[in-house]
Design a protein around this motif. Structure first.
Motif, PDB file in Angstrom:
ATOM      1  N   ARG B 272      25.276  20.032  22.053  1.00  0.00           N
ATOM      2  CA  ARG B 272      26.025  18.805  21.768  1.00  0.00           C
ATOM      3  C   ARG B 272      27.339  18.771  22.554  1.00  0.00           C
ATOM      4  NH1 ARG B 272      25.326  15.168  17.862  1.00  0.00           N
ATOM      5  NH2 ARG B 272      27.563  14.989  17.606  1.00  0.00           N
ATOM      6  N   GLU B 275      26.514  17.919  26.004  1.00  0.00           N
ATOM      7  CA  GLU B 275      26.117  16.520  26.101  1.00  0.00           C
ATOM      8  C   GLU B 275      27.360  15.624  26.165  1.00  0.00           C
ATOM      9  OE1 GLU B 275      23.628  15.179  22.888  1.00  0.00           O
ATOM     10  OE2 GLU B 275      24.191  13.108  23.305  1.00  0.00           O
ATOM     11  N   ARG B 279      28.347  13.353  29.380  1.00  0.00           N
ATOM     12  CA  ARG B 279      28.490  11.906  29.218  1.00  0.00           C
ATOM     13  C   ARG B 279      29.840  11.438  29.712  1.00  0.00           C
ATOM     14  NH1 ARG B 279      24.633   9.437  26.516  1.00  0.00           N
ATOM     15  NH2 ARG B 279      23.531  10.504  24.848  1.00  0.00           N
ATOM     16  N   GLU B 299      37.768  12.681  20.515  1.00  0.00           N
ATOM     17  CA  GLU B 299      36.487  13.245  20.970  1.00  0.00           C
ATOM     18  C   GLU B 299      36.655  14.724  21.301  1.00  0.00           C
ATOM     19  OE1 GLU B 299      33.470  11.937  21.601  1.00  0.00           O
ATOM     20  OE2 GLU B 299      33.717   9.751  21.534  1.00  0.00           O
ATOM     21  N   GLU B 314      30.471  13.406  14.345  1.00  0.00           N
ATOM     22  CA  GLU B 314      30.236  12.102  14.987  1.00  0.00           C
ATOM     23  C   GLU B 314      31.543  11.334  15.037  1.00  0.00           C
ATOM     24  OE1 GLU B 314      27.832  10.481  16.356  1.00  0.00           O
ATOM     25  OE2 GLU B 314      26.129  11.818  16.010  1.00  0.00           O
ATOM     26  N   VAL B 315      31.917  10.865  16.231  1.00  0.00           N
ATOM     27  CA  VAL B 315      33.181  10.135  16.357  1.00  0.00           C
ATOM     28  C   VAL B 315      32.903   8.693  16.755  1.00  0.00           C
ATOM     29  CG1 VAL B 315      35.426  10.052  17.493  1.00  0.00           C
ATOM     30  CG2 VAL B 315      34.337  12.250  17.073  1.00  0.00           C
ATOM     31  N   VAL B 316      33.448   7.755  16.017  1.00  0.00           N
ATOM     32  CA  VAL B 316      33.382   6.338  16.370  1.00  0.00           C
ATOM     33  C   VAL B 316      34.806   5.824  16.445  1.00  0.00           C
ATOM     34  CG1 VAL B 316      32.643   4.051  15.637  1.00  0.00           C
ATOM     35  CG2 VAL B 316      31.152   6.013  15.255  1.00  0.00           C
ATOM     36  N   ASP B 351      31.665  12.720   9.748  1.00  0.00           N
ATOM     37  CA  ASP B 351      31.854  11.406  10.368  1.00  0.00           C
ATOM     38  C   ASP B 351      33.338  11.143  10.567  1.00  0.00           C
ATOM     39  OD1 ASP B 351      29.263   9.937  10.665  1.00  0.00           O
ATOM     40  OD2 ASP B 351      29.085  10.588   8.591  1.00  0.00           O
TER      41      ASP B 351
END
Lengths: 213, 419
Positions: B272, B275, B279, B299, B314-316, B351
């Motif tokens: 991860r 990845e 990205r 991030e 998970e980052v939004v 999250d």
């Protein structure tokens, strides 16, 4: 009520096998397809309830499958987009083409099965990331003349923010003291706005964000 | 020309180089006294014809009267046509002066006159050219930027314009040099020294021709191979950069995956992280660690926590902004909260949701662990919580930790915009 029948569309054989292995104990697998043409034929043949659709495929990808199926069938199945990509323009494009939801490929088997059932029930499935994209796209003032489709209500924003924060629909209902059905209604309404809104942000923004997101 | 500078030059005597023919003396005088410049020019010509007085007066006026510094006069100085006109003017003035001297009985031989005139013209052209280049430096940006700002020009168009300017400058310089050389020729011809000079020149030309015939193919090949080498070098540099990046990132990760193949959590975390990094690289974002913006910093923090504890984060992020001191604090606090969630969240996904708008920045960190009873908080956890809450308060923000048994824990960090 019987479990929904699922068609898996992905150009990576390994990935299809993995999804099939994870979903087989939970749902019915109607079949697999490895490309756009194959998928359109398989949908005619197997009549699945839900199509798990890879966004990135040669010859147009998931968007093309949705478009051609809609042209051929009166009662198209529900589409749930599944992608390794988290680029905004991919997400927005496939939702606007008609997918009922978008999940990323690192989702667990159980969560994926749950998402398939929800889509089959006519609800929308927003991953935290998609919720974030939508909030971003609808940020800022609505264009003139103001259309109901071009802005989110305060409640819809609240629901989306909770999805982005990692809450399940049931938990959102508890926190906001509304019924789970109302949460579903809000999410479906956001999906409709996402598909029908003429906000230029949704088209132009996607390309811009693709560069610096 | 603006009206304000027009009225200013109407009151004080200034040479008007916009309207002038040679130095703007006549136009300036005419403007000062509100008469037709042609009349002034005629007066100068008549005075010049009658004993050369006008000519001397003109030259004196040119030297003594300051020029009106209008914007167009400034930018006109270096332009090509003006330079040529000035050169011709200089030559003619000198000729006139010499003719005046002749009238007065002072005469040099023709061998001097014509070369002098030519040299004056060519020299003026060269001077104008080089001085114009100097004068251009400060005035050019304002003069050139304005059209670029109003009508967006492509880089190609600008390049074409630049090269055109350069070509014009070179051709003017060439004319100047040719004039000076011609002056030399005329002088040599007139003094009879041309024969010897011609022999020398002929030998020189012959040598140059011979040498260029011998070396031309070699030079051409050299230039070609240099260009080729340059493109090759750029290409191989790019390839080396790409290879270095892949080596530092993907290959290292693959090696690590092989070494810890027995631990699926570890492998997943490594994969991860890779990845994320890949990205970011593909999208042209700065690599985590040199983040100067909120989204990238969050991030990066999430990637670190993932790596340390083997728990997916998970980052939004909605909206993004530059990092200032306060926002660095919110990132640090969020990192603490992620660490907490990874340590006590029972291995579930963490999250992270951040929203940055005009009024405030909010960060939510949520895990789905067993949760805890706020009344019975373990000591070490309390310490972490203090560092989160305390840090936020020091930076004018606030933090809230919400938790309910079975529902996981959520930390909310808020930073209101300072007034």
């Amino acid at each position: 009520m019987s479990e929904p029948r699922v068609l898996i569309v992905d150009d990576h054989q390994l990935f299809r096998a993995g999804v099939r292995a994870e979903l087989e104990p939970l749902l019915q697998i109607a079949g697999e397809a490895s490309g756009v043409d194959e998928a359109v034929i398989a949908i005619q043949q197997h009549r699945p309830d839900v199509v798990l659709l890879d966004v990135h495929m040669p010859d147009g990808g998931g968007v093309e499958v949705i478009r051609r199926t809609a042209a051929q069938t009166e009662t198209p199945p529900c589409f749930l987009a599944l992608s390794v990509s988290d680029a905004a323009e991919d997400v927005i494009a496939v939702i606007r083409a008609g997918a009922r939801g978008y999940v990323t490929k690192n989702i667990s088997g159980e969560e994926l099965a749950e998402a398939v059932r929800r889509v089959h029930d006519g609800d929308a499935v927003f991953s935290p990331r998609l919720a974030g994209f939508v909030l971003d796209a609808f940020a800022g003032p609505a264009p003139q003349p103001q259309s109901e489709l071009d802005a989110l209500t305060a409640r819809e924003r609240e629901v989306l923010q909770h999805i982005a924060r990692g809450y399940m629909y049931k938990e959102i209902a508890l926190r906001l003291e509304i019924s789970p059905k109302t949460v579903e209604a809000h999410v479906s309404s956001v999906l409709r706005k996402l598909q029908l809104s003429s906000r230029h942000e949704l088209t132009r923004w996607a390309a811009e964000r693709g560069l610096d997101l | 020309m603006t009206t304000s500078s027009g009225s200013a030059s109407a009151q004080t005597l200034r040479r008007d180089r916009d309207a002038g023919w040679i130095g703007g003396v006549a136009a300036g005088i005419a403007r000062r006294f509100g008469i037709d410049p042609s009349l002034v020019r005629l007066a100068f010509v008549v005075a010049a014809a009658a004993g050369g007085f006008g000519l001397g007066a003109y030259l004196l006026a040119w030297i003594l009267i300051p020029s009106g510094e209008s914007a167009s006069a400034r930018s006109r100085l270096p332009t090509g046509r003006a330079a040529v006109e000035v050169a011709i003017g200089t030559g003619l003035l000198l000729l006139a002066a010499l003719l005046t001297f002749r009238e007065l009985g002072i005469w040099f031989s023709d061998a001097i006159v014509w070369p002098l005139v030519l040299i004056a013209s060519g020299g003026a052209l060269l001077w104008r050219q080089s001085l114009g280049g100097l004068a251009e430096l400060p005035s050019a940006p304002s003069a050139r930027e304005q059209p670029r700002a109003s009508t967006p020009r492509t880089a190609a168009e600008v390049a074409v314009a630049e090269s055109r300017r350069a070509a014009a400058a070179i051709s003017r310089t060439g004319i100047g040099i040719a004039l000076v050389i011609a002056a030399g020729f005329v002088f040599l011809q007139a003094t009879g020294a041309l024969g010897a000079a011609r022999d020398v020149l002929l030998a020189l030309v012959a040598t140059v021709v011979v040498l260029s015939v011998i070396f031309a193919p070699w030079v051409v090949r050299l230039v070609r191979s240099l260009t080729h080498e340059r493109t090759q070098r750029i290409r191989s540099q790019e390839r080396a950069e790409m290879a270095a990046h892949l080596h530092d990132s993907v290959l290292q990760t693959l090696a690590m995956v092989q070494r810890s193949a027995g631990d699926p959590n570890e492998v997943a975390a490594i994969a991860r992280r890779q990845e994320r990094e890949l990205r970011a690289w593909l999208a042209g974002r700065p690599a985590p660690g040199q983040a100067a913006r909120l989204a990238a910093a969050l991030e990066a923090a999430a990637a670190d926590v993932e790596e340390l504890y083997g728990v997916p984060v998970e980052v939004v992020v909605v909206g993004d902004r530059e990092l200032d001191g306060d926002h660095e604090a919110i990132v640090a606090a969020a990192r603490e909260a992620m660490t907490n969630a990874a340590k006590f969240g029972g291995g579930s996904t963490v999250d992270v949701y951040a929203e940055s708008g005009a009024e405030r920045t909010q960060v939510f960190v949520r895990d789905r662990g067993p949760g805890f009873d706020p009344a019975a908080v373990p000591g070490d956890r309390r310490g972490m919580r203090d560092s989160i809450v305390g840090r936020m308060q020091r930076h004018g923000g606030r933090a809230r930790v919400g938790s309910a048994p079975g529902g996981g824990t959520e930390v909310e960090l808020v930073l209101e915009k300072r007034q």
